[in-house]
Design a protein around this motif. Structure first.
Motif, mmCIF file in Angstrom:
data_model
loop_
_atom_site.group_PDB
_atom_site.id
_atom_site.type_symbol
_atom_site.label_atom_id
_atom_site.label_comp_id
_atom_site.label_asym_id
_atom_site.label_seq_id
_atom_site.Cartn_x
_atom_site.Cartn_y
_atom_site.Cartn_z
ATOM 1 N N GLN A 1 0.841 -1.208 0.000
ATOM 2 C CA GLN A 1 0.000 0.000 0.000
ATOM 3 C C GLN A 1 0.872 1.252 0.000
ATOM 4 O O GLN A 1 0.595 2.215 -0.710
ATOM 5 C CB GLN A 1 -0.937 0.016 1.205
ATOM 6 C CG GLN A 1 -2.061 -0.974 1.116
ATOM 7 C CD GLN A 1 -2.966 -0.683 -0.058
ATOM 8 O OE1 GLN A 1 -3.284 0.450 -0.368
ATOM 9 N NE2 GLN A 1 -3.377 -1.744 -0.740
ATOM 10 N N ASN B 1 1.171 4.209 -2.901
ATOM 11 C CA ASN B 1 0.689 5.554 -2.559
ATOM 12 C C ASN B 1 1.783 6.549 -2.197
ATOM 13 O O ASN B 1 1.497 7.725 -2.021
ATOM 14 C CB ASN B 1 -0.305 5.457 -1.399
ATOM 15 C CG ASN B 1 -1.576 4.770 -1.817
ATOM 16 O OD1 ASN B 1 -2.380 5.343 -2.539
ATOM 17 N ND2 ASN B 1 -1.747 3.532 -1.401
ATOM 18 N N ASP C 1 2.185 9.903 -3.953
ATOM 19 C CA ASP C 1 1.143 10.894 -3.693
ATOM 20 C C ASP C 1 1.097 11.299 -2.222
ATOM 21 O O ASP C 1 0.057 11.732 -1.718
ATOM 22 C CB ASP C 1 -0.226 10.327 -4.095
ATOM 23 C CG ASP C 1 -0.283 9.969 -5.567
ATOM 24 O OD1 ASP C 1 0.330 10.705 -6.362
ATOM 25 O OD2 ASP C 1 -0.915 8.963 -5.905
ATOM 26 N N ILE D 1 -4.503 12.368 -1.345
ATOM 27 C CA ILE D 1 -5.069 11.249 -0.613
ATOM 28 C C ILE D 1 -5.706 11.807 0.651
ATOM 29 O O ILE D 1 -5.058 12.482 1.441
ATOM 30 C CB ILE D 1 -3.999 10.193 -0.266
ATOM 31 C CG1 ILE D 1 -3.468 9.547 -1.539
ATOM 32 C CG2 ILE D 1 -4.577 9.139 0.682
ATOM 33 C CD1 ILE D 1 -2.391 8.516 -1.289
#
Length: 187
Positions: A46, A50, A53, A58
């Motif tokens: 994960q 991510n 970003d 997010i």
């Protein structure tokens, strides 16, 4: 920073496992339950997806941090869940005028370990037999309590941002050697 240095984006699952092996050593890594190892790698995946970003767009960092907390909770559950199904635990709860939990949570595990010295001897023995030795490690208990607080904060998406995520991720990374040392051989 441990977070960015340890898990750059687009790493494979095998690369992430090698990093955990390097961090913990084969002995510690193999002592952790399969479920704990799975959650650690899932959390790293994960992060890998991510991390680019990190500060862009997010909104729910709590959602992608949950696997780090579940890794720790699942390790405690692997060791301590059998204790919660015993007559000794049931009797202890009755003596404390509280209802026994059907499914223990991170907070329940922490309370049991924190209160270890106050527990009836037969319940202490069950915890020892469960090969859990973090009840005497104040540093680890404090880290577990901090993780519990961060995990609870993560359930409120607008209160849990990238800074909280980094704290939770780094906390788990730093506490895993101590947690691995606190558990015995695989059950």
């Amino acid at each position: 920073d441990i977070s960015s240095a340890r898990t750059a984006s687009n790493q494979s699952r095998a690369d992430m496992e090698v990093q955990w092996l390097d961090h913990l050593g084969e002995g510690r890594w193999s002592k952790l339950s399969a479920q704990c190892r799975k959650y650690l790698l899932s959390a790293d995946i994960q992060w890998s997806k991510n991390s680019r970003d990190f500060c862009k767009g997010i909104e729910n960092w709590g959602g992608i941090s949950v696997d780090y907390a579940l890794a720790v909770e699942s390790e405690l559950e692997t060791r301590l869940a059998p204790v919660f199904g015993t007559q000794q635990y049931f009797n202890y709860c009755l003596s404390q005028q509280r209802k026994p939990e059907a499914k223990p949570t991170l907070g329940t595990f922490i309370k049991l370990l924190r209160d270890f010295k106050k527990l009836p001897h037969e319940l202490q023995q069950l915890i020892v037999l469960a090969e859990m030795r973090c009840q005497d490690n104040e540093y680890l208990l404090q880290k577990l309590e901090k993780l519990h607080h961060l995990r609870n904060t993560a359930t409120h998406p607008h209160e849990f941002g990238p800074v909280h995520y980094t704290k939770l991720k780094d906390l788990v990374f730093k506490m895993m050697p101590d947690l691995a040392d606190a558990v015995g051989a695989k059950p």
